[in-house]
Design an enzyme around this catalytic site. Sequence first.
Site, PDB file in Angstrom:
ATOM      1  N   ARG A 241     -14.328 116.933 104.568  1.00 52.88           N
ATOM      2  CA  ARG A 241     -14.057 115.486 104.529  1.00 52.88           C
ATOM      3  C   ARG A 241     -14.884 114.748 103.469  1.00 52.88           C
ATOM      4  O   ARG A 241     -15.126 113.552 103.564  1.00 52.88           O
ATOM      5  CB  ARG A 241     -14.274 114.845 105.894  1.00 52.88           C
TER       6      ARG A 241
ATOM      7  N   HIS B  53      -1.148 114.585  74.873  1.00 50.51           N
ATOM      8  CA  HIS B  53      -1.022 113.315  75.592  1.00 50.51           C
ATOM      9  C   HIS B  53      -1.236 112.135  74.625  1.00 50.51           C
ATOM     10  O   HIS B  53      -0.461 111.181  74.611  1.00 50.51           O
ATOM     11  CB  HIS B  53      -2.052 113.278  76.724  1.00 50.51           C
TER      12      HIS B  53
ATOM     13  N   GLU C 203      -6.531 106.899  73.564  1.00 50.44           N
ATOM     14  CA  GLU C 203      -7.054 106.110  74.688  1.00 50.44           C
ATOM     15  C   GLU C 203      -8.166 105.174  74.207  1.00 50.44           C
ATOM     16  O   GLU C 203      -8.280 104.043  74.701  1.00 50.44           O
ATOM     17  CB  GLU C 203      -7.593 107.019  75.806  1.00 50.44           C
TER      18      GLU C 203
ATOM     19  N   GLU D  45      -5.701  99.140  91.433  1.00 54.23           N
ATOM     20  CA  GLU D  45      -4.577  98.955  90.515  1.00 54.23           C
ATOM     21  C   GLU D  45      -3.512  98.005  91.062  1.00 54.23           C
ATOM     22  O   GLU D  45      -2.321  98.284  91.037  1.00 54.23           O
ATOM     23  CB  GLU D  45      -3.950 100.317  90.142  1.00 54.23           C
TER      24      GLU D  45
ATOM     25  N   ARG E 181      -5.805  96.381  86.305  1.00 51.78           N
ATOM     26  CA  ARG E 181      -5.926  97.820  85.983  1.00 51.78           C
ATOM     27  C   ARG E 181      -4.609  98.377  85.429  1.00 51.78           C
ATOM     28  O   ARG E 181      -4.610  99.375  84.716  1.00 51.78           O
ATOM     29  CB  ARG E 181      -6.382  98.610  87.224  1.00 51.78           C
TER      30      ARG E 181
ATOM     31  N   ASN F 141      -2.188 101.111  81.610  1.00 47.28           N
ATOM     32  CA  ASN F 141      -0.949 101.887  81.425  1.00 47.28           C
ATOM     33  C   ASN F 141      -0.244 101.553  80.124  1.00 47.28           C
ATOM     34  O   ASN F 141       0.847 102.070  79.859  1.00 47.28           O
ATOM     35  CB  ASN F 141       0.020 101.630  82.584  1.00 47.28           C
TER      36      ASN F 141
ATOM     37  N   HIS G 106       4.675 108.702  78.573  1.00 48.22           N
ATOM     38  CA  HIS G 106       4.838 109.816  79.521  1.00 48.22           C
ATOM     39  C   HIS G 106       6.216 110.458  79.373  1.00 48.22           C
ATOM     40  O   HIS G 106       6.346 111.683  79.467  1.00 48.22           O
ATOM     41  CB  HIS G 106       4.649 109.338  80.968  1.00 48.22           C
TER      42      HIS G 106
ATOM     43  N   HIS H  31       2.058 103.946  78.226  1.00 48.11           N
ATOM     44  CA  HIS H  31       2.266 105.135  79.062  1.00 48.11           C
ATOM     45  C   HIS H  31       3.661 105.227  79.689  1.00 48.11           C
ATOM     46  O   HIS H  31       4.045 106.304  80.121  1.00 48.11           O
ATOM     47  CB  HIS H  31       1.191 105.216  80.146  1.00 48.11           C
TER      48      HIS H  31
ATOM     49  N   LYS I 278      -9.956 108.295  89.958  1.00 48.54           N
ATOM     50  CA  LYS I 278      -8.656 108.903  90.287  1.00 48.54           C
ATOM     51  C   LYS I 278      -8.803 110.416  90.230  1.00 48.54           C
ATOM     52  O   LYS I 278      -9.207 110.968  89.200  1.00 48.54           O
ATOM     53  CB  LYS I 278      -7.570 108.471  89.290  1.00 48.54           C
TER      54      LYS I 278
ATOM     55  N   LYS J 125     -13.018 100.337  80.185  1.00 48.99           N
ATOM     56  CA  LYS J 125     -12.415 100.919  81.390  1.00 48.99           C
ATOM     57  C   LYS J 125     -13.227 100.560  82.640  1.00 48.99           C
ATOM     58  O   LYS J 125     -12.652 100.181  83.671  1.00 48.99           O
ATOM     59  CB  LYS J 125     -12.254 102.437  81.258  1.00 48.99           C
TER      60      LYS J 125
HETATM   61  N1  LIG Z   1      -8.041 110.746  86.475  1.00 48.60           N
HETATM   62  C1  LIG Z   1      -7.599 109.960  85.525  1.00 48.60           C
HETATM   63  O1  LIG Z   1      -7.755 108.728  85.568  1.00 48.60           O
HETATM   64  C2  LIG Z   1      -6.928 110.576  84.336  1.00 48.60           C
HETATM   65  C3  LIG Z   1      -6.692 109.809  83.193  1.00 48.60           C
HETATM   66  C4  LIG Z   1      -6.123 110.420  82.089  1.00 48.60           C
HETATM   67  C5  LIG Z   1      -5.785 111.772  82.134  1.00 48.60           C
HETATM   68  N2  LIG Z   1      -5.999 112.491  83.277  1.00 48.60           N
HETATM   69  C6  LIG Z   1      -5.678 113.922  83.354  1.00 48.60           C
HETATM   70  O2  LIG Z   1      -6.475 114.615  82.400  1.00 48.60           O
HETATM   71  C7  LIG Z   1      -5.821 115.832  82.062  1.00 48.60           C
HETATM   72  C8  LIG Z   1      -5.926 116.054  80.572  1.00 48.60           C
HETATM   73  O3  LIG Z   1      -7.288 116.141  80.237  1.00 48.60           O
HETATM   74  P1  LIG Z   1      -7.784 116.818  78.873  1.00 48.60           P
HETATM   75  O4  LIG Z   1      -7.008 116.305  77.741  1.00 48.60           O
HETATM   76  O5  LIG Z   1      -9.266 116.679  78.869  1.00 48.60           O
HETATM   77  O6  LIG Z   1      -7.299 118.342  79.036  1.00 48.60           O
HETATM   78  P2  LIG Z   1      -7.954 119.699  79.552  1.00 48.60           P
HETATM   79  O7  LIG Z   1      -8.871 119.492  80.679  1.00 48.60           O
HETATM   80  O8  LIG Z   1      -6.824 120.635  79.762  1.00 48.60           O
HETATM   81  O9  LIG Z   1      -8.793 120.188  78.276  1.00 48.60           O
HETATM   82  C9  LIG Z   1      -8.119 120.491  77.077  1.00 48.60           C
HETATM   83  C10 LIG Z   1      -8.547 121.850  76.514  1.00 48.60           C
HETATM   84  O10 LIG Z   1      -9.815 121.703  75.882  1.00 48.60           O
HETATM   85  C11 LIG Z   1     -10.703 122.720  76.359  1.00 48.60           C
HETATM   86  N3  LIG Z   1     -12.044 122.140  76.274  1.00 48.60           N
HETATM   87  C12 LIG Z   1     -12.540 121.179  77.063  1.00 48.60           C
HETATM   88  N4  LIG Z   1     -13.739 120.793  76.607  1.00 48.60           N
HETATM   89  C13 LIG Z   1     -14.016 121.549  75.520  1.00 48.60           C
HETATM   90  C14 LIG Z   1     -15.100 121.573  74.605  1.00 48.60           C
HETATM   91  N5  LIG Z   1     -16.124 120.726  74.701  1.00 48.60           N
HETATM   92  N6  LIG Z   1     -15.043 122.481  73.596  1.00 48.60           N
HETATM   93  C15 LIG Z   1     -13.957 123.315  73.464  1.00 48.60           C
HETATM   94  N7  LIG Z   1     -12.902 123.302  74.278  1.00 48.60           N
HETATM   95  C16 LIG Z   1     -12.925 122.418  75.304  1.00 48.60           C
HETATM   96  C17 LIG Z   1     -10.215 123.034  77.733  1.00 48.60           C
HETATM   97  O11 LIG Z   1     -10.641 124.313  78.145  1.00 48.60           O
HETATM   98  C18 LIG Z   1      -8.712 122.947  77.549  1.00 48.60           C
HETATM   99  O12 LIG Z   1      -8.239 124.143  77.007  1.00 48.60           O
HETATM  100  C19 LIG Z   1      -4.386 115.722  82.566  1.00 48.60           C
HETATM  101  O13 LIG Z   1      -4.239 116.556  83.688  1.00 48.60           O
HETATM  102  C20 LIG Z   1      -4.250 114.261  82.969  1.00 48.60           C
HETATM  103  O14 LIG Z   1      -3.371 114.077  84.047  1.00 48.60           O
HETATM  104  C21 LIG Z   1      -6.571 111.915  84.360  1.00 48.60           C
HETATM  105 ZN   LIG Z   2      -3.454 108.328  79.068  1.00 49.29          ZN
END
Ligand SMILES: NC(=O)c1ccc[n+]([C@@H]2O[C@H](COP(=O)([O-])OP(=O)(O)OC[C@H]3O[C@@H](n4cnc5c(N)ncnc54)[C@H](O)[C@@H]3O)[C@@H](O)[C@H]2O)c1
Ligand SMILES: [Zn+2]
Length: 355
Positions: free
Chosen positions: A115, A259, A179, A229, A233, A237, A244, A240, A137, A219
């Site tokens: 929990r 992305h 972003e 949101e 907030r 978007n 998306h 997006h 999130k 942010k």
């Molecule tokens: N929670 C939120 O508010 C929020 C907001 C935006 C996006 N997201 C989520 O984030 C995700 C995308 O995140 P991302 O773009 O960081 O992708 P990711 O976590 O897949 O990382 C991208 C790639 O980079 C590699 N990597 C990470 N750090 C590294 C480093 N320092 N050196 C070398 N390689 C490295 C990872 O292993 C991976 O292969 C999606 O799932 C999306 O839905 C969440």
């Molecule tokens: Zn985004």
Amino acid sequence: MSAGIYIDNSPVFTGHISELLPVWLRSKDFSSIFVLSDNNTNRLCYSYLQKSLEEYAPVHAFVIEPGEHRKNLETCSLIWSEMKNAGLDRKSLIVNLGGGVIGDMGGFCAAAWKRGVEFIQIPTTLLAMTDAAIGGKTGIDFDGIKNTIGVIKQPAAVFIDPVFLKTLPDRELRSGMAEVLKHAAISGELSSGWVDALVQFESSGPDWIEILTRSVSVKTDIVREDPDEKGIRMLLNMGHTIGHAIESTFLNTSQPLTHGEAIAVGMICESHIAQSHNIAVPDMDLLSRYLLKIYDLPRITDGTTEKLWALMLQDKKNASGNVRITLPDAPRSMQILNISRSDLDDSIAYYNSLI
Ligand SMILES: NC(=O)c1ccc[n+]([C@@H]2O[C@H](COP(=O)([O-])OP(=O)(O)OC[C@H]3O[C@@H](n4cnc5c(N)ncnc54)[C@H](O)[C@@H]3O)[C@@H](O)[C@H]2O)c1
Ligand SMILES: [Zn+2]
């Protein structure tokens, strides 16, 4: 220790992790530590914090394969089994070391374990530093739909250190820039020197601490004002709704987009739609120019628009069956627009004319 920016009681620190993390840990009383990383962040990033963690408490490290396709219930199940094997109790700390995939999934697993145990986010991609790790999130993809299962739970702390960007592949780094530019557009800072430095950057690198501090504060300010949101907030978007749909449409092609690339197309198109509804997005031309400089964006064919519209009709941000976009009309001020299929068509034609 730098004061950090707070969301509720959760600090966001920007600076050297090797200095910030041990000080923060000493102010806490965790029984053990569980580190979640992927193959890349384990190999390239873990050494920056391993000693600080091991000097503090027993550490159990768990490494998963990288990639969005791992952000699902099956992987959560593996993580929870590993937490059980490691004997984690409610005073343990989960450390999520990675990009948005690790942060979202590790945060969700921590929020549900017994929990809820405390977790910290140590984002290692630009996208996670400026966006995913902040705001609480957490979640996973389910049945092919992104981020369908999840909860909002603030981490115990977020540590943002640009040292991790040194090993990030160029395309991943650029992905996060969309972003950062979105935050600059929302806060009316597009013509500031730090944005120009980001866009012009060459191998010597810009002043990441300044860029991240500015971007993160946009942010955090918005999340603090509207954590659930219900209002402002939604401005996060921007780009997006169309973005998306673009991301999904290109996903299974020979040229998938990051992305950031998809959101760049989305921001250009949505700003144009706003303008045609007499809403002027501040510095819209500058935003488009910056995005076109950072990214090598594709043309959108006529046949694609049909698919985009079908996807946009499914968007979870829609209300009462209307496809909605949110855009700034002044710094931190928002307009919500219901848009039509012809708005989309016009904006894609405009976008193609820039490519
Ligand atoms: N929670 C939120 O508010 C929020 C907001 C935006 C996006 N997201 C989520 O984030 C995700 C995308 O995140 P991302 O773009 O960081 O992708 P990711 O976590 O897949 O990382 C991208 C790639 O980079 C590699 N990597 C990470 N750090 C590294 C480093 N320092 N050196 C070398 N390689 C490295 C990872 O292993 C991976 O292969 C999606 O799932 C999306 O839905 C969440
Ligand atoms: Zn985004």
